[in-house]
Enzyme design. Structure first.
Site, PDB file in Angstrom:
ATOM      1  N   ALA A 114      36.195 -68.639 -10.993  1.00 47.20           N
ATOM      2  CA  ALA A 114      35.940 -68.939  -9.582  1.00 47.20           C
ATOM      3  C   ALA A 114      34.774 -69.917  -9.472  1.00 47.20           C
ATOM      4  O   ALA A 114      33.787 -69.803 -10.211  1.00 47.20           O
ATOM      5  CB  ALA A 114      35.618 -67.653  -8.832  1.00 47.20           C
TER       6      ALA A 114
ATOM      7  N   GLY B   8      42.916 -62.095  -8.045  1.00 46.13           N
ATOM      8  CA  GLY B   8      42.341 -62.630  -6.817  1.00 46.13           C
ATOM      9  C   GLY B   8      43.076 -62.079  -5.613  1.00 46.13           C
ATOM     10  O   GLY B   8      43.683 -61.006  -5.678  1.00 46.13           O
ATOM     11  N   SER B   9      43.041 -62.847  -4.544  1.00 48.29           N
ATOM     12  CA  SER B   9      43.603 -62.342  -3.288  1.00 48.29           C
ATOM     13  C   SER B   9      45.126 -62.376  -3.313  1.00 48.29           C
ATOM     14  O   SER B   9      45.740 -63.181  -4.028  1.00 48.29           O
ATOM     15  CB  SER B   9      43.083 -63.193  -2.133  1.00 48.29           C
ATOM     16  OG  SER B   9      43.501 -64.525  -2.320  1.00 48.29           O
TER      17      SER B   9
ATOM     18  N   GLU C 161      46.959 -59.573 -10.510  1.00 47.44           N
ATOM     19  CA  GLU C 161      46.060 -58.480 -10.116  1.00 47.44           C
ATOM     20  C   GLU C 161      45.508 -58.870  -8.760  1.00 47.44           C
ATOM     21  O   GLU C 161      44.604 -59.700  -8.670  1.00 47.44           O
ATOM     22  CB  GLU C 161      44.924 -58.326 -11.143  1.00 47.44           C
ATOM     23  CG  GLU C 161      45.381 -57.942 -12.547  1.00 47.44           C
ATOM     24  CD  GLU C 161      45.767 -56.477 -12.678  1.00 47.44           C
ATOM     25  OE1 GLU C 161      45.638 -55.729 -11.690  1.00 47.44           O
ATOM     26  OE2 GLU C 161      46.226 -56.090 -13.756  1.00 47.44           O
TER      27      GLU C 161
ATOM     28  N   GLU D 163      41.478 -55.454   3.419  1.00 45.18           N
ATOM     29  CA  GLU D 163      40.345 -55.287   2.503  1.00 45.18           C
ATOM     30  C   GLU D 163      39.044 -55.643   3.203  1.00 45.18           C
ATOM     31  O   GLU D 163      38.915 -56.747   3.728  1.00 45.18           O
ATOM     32  CB  GLU D 163      40.513 -56.259   1.338  1.00 45.18           C
ATOM     33  CG  GLU D 163      41.061 -55.652   0.103  1.00 45.18           C
ATOM     34  CD  GLU D 163      41.039 -56.627  -1.066  1.00 45.18           C
ATOM     35  OE1 GLU D 163      41.291 -57.826  -0.880  1.00 45.18           O
ATOM     36  OE2 GLU D 163      40.754 -56.158  -2.166  1.00 45.18           O
TER      37      GLU D 163
END
Ligand code: NAP
Length: 492
Positions: free
Chosen positions: A188, A240-241, A262, A393
């Site tokens: 990132a 990540g998202s 994931e 989230e």
């Protein structure tokens, strides 16, 4: 112990700032650089090479060229490189911990925990490297033979998020190295420094040039885009998202890539009426406050049986209200800053909307004034079941509490989300645990446990939380492909 400015500066000066391509640290093709900030102060920590499409393709050239030789390298050799890397990361634990605290904000004690957790993937996969078994069996008809072998899937693109800068990298690099895959790692842009230092440690551990390439950059799509269109790439592993993961899955269809995803979570933390409430509050503190709530496994919804909701919520509010917010490098800090201003605004918007919907603020509820992106540790009571904060989230230090009437009600509420990563269940009744777990649509369940991540366990989700598993024996299978060889009757 508070870390000195000299110690920070010395460490930052030792982190490689280039792109790692074919074993060489180098400037980006564009010559541009990318600033990395400290979220506790907003100040620039370092400037690193800003990689783009050309650099990504150069990294894939290196990974492709190294693939055949790396696949033929003895599993024991691959395992020993990982073992050496485990030792080096462990020796430099204080450096890795401080670096993560500086670029990500987590308190130093938690960063040390992440180093131990992240390093364990290197040790675990050093052991798994030599235990990836195939099989040889006779067909049911009794004549021919079936030989099944595992082969490395090929060059991989590994994309990691900012919240666990070391562990998310080792969780992918460990099994890929063990399986004999080569890689392009894209960390990132908010937290690339830890990955840069980790890649240097992998070199020191003896990883051959081209096996692990690292391309950090300001435009993730500029790096991933051309790689996903290139038929030499054979796999993408993404953490990540959910929104970005879905896009990458769509892009991965172009070359029919193996994918491991994931993605996001919306973990229910279910407390039954028979639970040990002290243990449940301890577990809640870990499941909610670890990493300032910036974890995919973070308890996002506290579902508490109505008979114990008042007591549980009061105890939780007392504990969360007593936490110390501050810079992660300072002694006594429990809760560091959020990763960036945008993230903090999103958290506050969810809290404000929940309060407008009727939730009660029991502690916290606001941003912390001053430098950095700090948010008050918060507990919200009486949160209506349809509040937005329960549906997405939070990724921050906010604990919304709601109630349920009976077991069926708890399961129904817990499953009423598109996510399915982690769930937590607190009860003294083991039969209930088994009954409830079977019905929970989640990839992982914590039973009277607030932290369940472990290198030896298969981590991953169902539904919109993703595909595939990281850790355990399952983790290496994500990086291998199965080849079947049908053998004619050797007696014929
Ligand atoms: P994110 O915005 O999806 O970013 C994750 C990674 O994807 C970063 O490296 C990012 O690069 C990159 N990325 C962003 N847009 C991209 C694109 N269009 N093409 C290719 N790559 C792209 O997520 P995040 O905010 O960093 O991380 C938080 C999320 O990760 C949460 O949803 C959390 O639940 C999830 N997470 C899941 C797990 C798990 O194991 N299930 C673990 C940890 C976190 P840049 O940052 O450089 O733009």
């Amino acid at each position: 112990m508070t870390i000195t400015v000299d110690r920070e500066a010395g460490l930052l000066a030792s982190v490689p700032t280039g792109l790692l391509i074919n074993g060489q640290w180098q400037a980006s093709a564009s010559g541009k650089t990318l600033d990395v900030h400290d979220p506790a102060t907003g100040k620039v920590l370092a400037s690193i090479a800003d990689g783009g499409s050309e650099d990504a393709l150069a990294a894939l050239d290196a990974a492709s060229a190294a693939q055949a030789g790396w696949a033929r390298t003895a599993p024991r050799v691959r395992g020993e490189i990982l073992r050496k890397a485990f030792e080096l990361v462990t020796e430099r634990a204080e450096d890795f911990a401080l670096l993560m605290t500086l670029e990500m904000g987590k308190p130093l004690g938690e960063a040390r925990g992440e180093v131990a957790y992240g390093a364990e993937f290197l040790r675990w996969y050093s052991e798994e490297a030599v235990r990836d078994y195939g099989r040889y069996v006779t067909t049911p008809e009794g004549k021919n033979k079936i030989l099944v072998q595992h082969k490395p899937v090929g060059p991989c693109l590994l994309i990691t998020p900012w919240n666990f800068p070391l562990a998310m990298a080792t969780r992918k690099v460990g099994p890929a190295v063990a399986a004999g895959c080569t890689m392009v790692l894209k960390p990132a842009k908010l937290t690339p420094l830890t990955a840069q230092l980790f890649a240097q440690v992998m070199q020191e551990a003896g990883l051959p040039d081209g096996v692990l390439n690292v391309v950090s950059g300001s435009s993730a799509a500029a790096i991933s885009g051309p790689l996903l269109k290139d038929s030499r790439l054979r796999k993408i592993s993404f953490t990540g998202s959910t929104a970005v993961g879905k896009q990458l899955m769509a892009d991965a269809t172009h070359n029919v890539l193996r994918t491991s995803m994931e993605l996001g979570g919306n973990a229910p933390f279910i407390v039954f009426g028979d639970a040990d409430l002290e243990a449940a509050v301890d577990g809640a503190m870990a499941a909610k406050m670890r990493n300032m709530g910036e974890a995919c496994t973070a308890a996002n919804r506290f579902l508490v049986h109505e008979s114990v909701a008042g007591e549980f919520t009061a105890k939780l509010a007392e504990r969360i209200g007593a936490l110390t917010v501050g810079r992660g490098t300072e002694a006594g800090t429990d809760v560091g800053p959020m990763i960036e201003q945008k993230a903090r605004e999103g958290i506050h918007a969810l809290v404000t909307a929940a309060v407008a919907d009727g939730a009660t603020v029991l502690t916290g509820g606001d941003v912390v004034a001053g430098d950095g992106y700090f948010y008050q540790p918060t507990v919200l009571g009486n949160v209506p079941n349809d509040a937005a904060i329960l549906g997405q989230e939070i990724f921050g230090p906010v604990a919304p509490v709601t109630t349920f009437k009976d077991e069926a009600d708890a399961i129904r509420i817990a499953n009423s989300t598109e996510y399915g990563l982690a769930a937590y269940v607190y009860t003294r009744d083991f039969s209930r645990l088994l009954r409830v777990s079977e019905q929970l649509e989640f990839g992982m369940v914590g039973f009277n446990a607030g932290v369940i991540s472990n290198a030896a366990a298969p981590f991953g989700g169902v539904k919109h939380s993703g595909l595939g598993r990281e850790g355990g024996s399952e983790g290496i299978a994500e990086y291998t492909t199965t080849q079947y060889i049908g053998i004619a009757d050797p007696y014929a």
